[in-house]
Design a protein around this motif. Structure first.
Motif, PDB file in Angstrom:
ATOM      1  N   GLU A  81      55.389   9.627  39.309  1.00 15.67           N
ATOM      2  CA  GLU A  81      54.824  10.952  39.089  1.00 15.67           C
ATOM      3  C   GLU A  81      54.121  11.497  40.324  1.00 15.67           C
ATOM      4  O   GLU A  81      53.902  12.699  40.432  1.00 15.67           O
ATOM      5  N   SER A  85      55.455  15.316  40.949  1.00 19.52           N
ATOM      6  CA  SER A  85      54.565  16.483  40.960  1.00 19.52           C
ATOM      7  C   SER A  85      54.680  17.241  42.278  1.00 19.52           C
ATOM      8  O   SER A  85      54.680  18.484  42.300  1.00 19.52           O
ATOM      9  N   GLU A 113      52.050  16.335  34.995  1.00 18.37           N
ATOM     10  CA  GLU A 113      52.336  15.140  35.788  1.00 18.37           C
ATOM     11  C   GLU A 113      51.079  14.632  36.497  1.00 18.37           C
ATOM     12  O   GLU A 113      50.872  13.418  36.618  1.00 18.37           O
ATOM     13  N   HIS A 116      49.214  12.775  33.945  1.00 19.73           N
ATOM     14  CA  HIS A 116      49.817  11.472  33.695  1.00 19.73           C
ATOM     15  C   HIS A 116      49.417  10.461  34.765  1.00 19.73           C
ATOM     16  O   HIS A 116      49.179   9.290  34.459  1.00 19.73           O
ATOM     17  N   THR A 160      64.794  12.112  39.497  1.00 21.45           N
ATOM     18  CA  THR A 160      63.723  12.475  38.573  1.00 21.45           C
ATOM     19  C   THR A 160      64.257  12.688  37.169  1.00 21.45           C
ATOM     20  O   THR A 160      63.671  12.213  36.184  1.00 21.45           O
ATOM     21  N   GLU A 164      63.090  10.512  33.869  1.00 25.22           N
ATOM     22  CA  GLU A 164      62.381  11.131  32.750  1.00 25.22           C
ATOM     23  C   GLU A 164      63.204  11.114  31.464  1.00 25.22           C
ATOM     24  O   GLU A 164      62.634  11.074  30.372  1.00 25.22           O
ATOM     25  N   GLU A 196      56.888  14.392  28.371  1.00 21.69           N
ATOM     26  CA  GLU A 196      58.093  14.152  29.166  1.00 21.69           C
ATOM     27  C   GLU A 196      59.335  14.745  28.509  1.00 21.69           C
ATOM     28  O   GLU A 196      60.337  14.991  29.186  1.00 21.69           O
ATOM     29  N   HIS A 199      59.755  17.928  30.133  1.00 19.30           N
ATOM     30  CA  HIS A 199      59.947  17.723  31.558  1.00 19.30           C
ATOM     31  C   HIS A 199      61.411  17.397  31.860  1.00 19.30           C
ATOM     32  O   HIS A 199      61.969  17.858  32.865  1.00 19.30           O
TER      33      HIS A 199
END
Length: 322
Positions: A81, A85, A113, A116, A160, A164, A196, A199
């Motif tokens: 993360e 981010s 993020e 997190h 990514t 995720e 998530e 995301h």
């Protein structure tokens, strides 16, 4: 070779915003709630730790294995993360004077993020209180983030998206059904999963948007970047598996034979490759999207590059006499 999306991107961004507003949670109020990690509980389920590959471990050692891997699992997502981010801040600039729904969705994504990262930092502190001293998380977050962010946007978004999506699968298939896990550790990944879920949708949208701007030559170069990123992830896993094996053996409560120690190290690396690489690239949601963006020859190139890791992670159980 752009994928066909059945729903307007602006509508999908708007749905992510609505979901983000509805499920918004707070680390102290909703997740930690003044609790501590209990060393009597498992942190990660057997389906992820693959502890059954190590039949010579006794119940206490199986428990320790789940805690070691669970601690690394949380730290690995904190690491991921860090660069996610940063990349979302980067891609969000493209929406600043354009689709404001997309901009808000990406800004919310970035904010979540960052939250997190803080959640997993707090969990590492609680794990340190609950477990014996000596654990080391080897990868350095800023160094890894710099390496990743030096690659093409297409490749970073692909990585990514894969990661995720896999958080969704791990939670629903392995973490949620296991009644023996630490209630606090389970809640961490319940609330992580909730955010998530949108995301992963934004990852898909941004990946598709970037892909639509690429020439065939640029896409081919981006595939090379993705292969390099996966190799870098595997390098991190090898480093962390070795450190975790050393920690585990030191605190296993008995002297292990050299064969058993080797099996622990191999079992940890196989489990980590499964968790962070194999279970992602074999997920239909990810693999179908990837295949829709690339040519058959490029698909073969990726498959060839992944084959050694896939084969090693699929090794049969290691049988070692106690």
């Amino acid at each position: 070779m752009n994928a066909v999306v059945n729903e307007n991107p602006s509508v999908r961004y708007a749905k992510c915003i609505e979901l983000s507003r509805r499920i918004r949670w707070d680390i102290d109020r909703d997740v930690i709630r003044g609790r501590h990690l209990d060393p009597a509980h498992k942190f990660l389920p057997d389906g992820l730790t693959q502890v059954d590959r190590l039949p010579f471990l006794n119940p206490a050692q199986r428990l320790l294995m789940s805690q070691v891997q669970g601690r690394t699992y949380a730290n690995m997502f904190r690491l991921v993360e860090r660069f996610v981010s940063a990349k979302m801040l980067d891609v969000g600039r493209d929406h600043a004077l354009g689709d404001q729904m997309a901009l808000e969705a990406v800004v919310r994504f970035t904010d979540e993020e960052l939250k997190h990262q803080e959640l997993f930092r707090r969990i590492e502190l609680l794990a340190a209180d609950a477990m014996p001293a000596g654990y080391r998380f080897m990868p350095e977050a800023d160094h890894v983030a710099s390496l990743v962010l030096g690659k093409s946007t297409w490749s970073v978004l692909a990585l990514t998206c894969c990661i995720e999506i896999v958080t969704q699968v791990h939670y629903r298939q392995s973490i949620e059904p296991d009644a023996g896990l630490s209630p606090l550790f389970k809640d961490v990944f319940l609330f992580h999963w909730k955010e998530e879920s949108q995301h992963a949708i934004i990852d898909e949208l941004e990946w598709l948007r970037d892909d639509a701007q690429l020439s065939d030559t640029a896409r081919d170069a981006a595939i090379g970047d993705l292969i390099e990123l996966v190799a870098a992830v595997d390098g991190l896993l090898q480093m962390q598996a070795a450190a975790d094996a050393e920690y585990f053996v030191a605190h296993a409560g008995r002297n292990m034979s050299m064969a058993e120690q080797a099996a622990v190290a191999t079992g940890l690396l196989d489990a980590y490759r499964w968790q962070y690489i194999v279970s992602g690239v074999t997920q239909p949601r990810f693999s179908k999207l990837l295949e829709s963006l690339i040519a058959p020859a490029q698909r073969e190139r990726i498959g060839h590059a992944l084959a050694p890791v896939m084969q090693r992670a699929a090794n049969d159980e290691t049988a070692v006499s106690a």
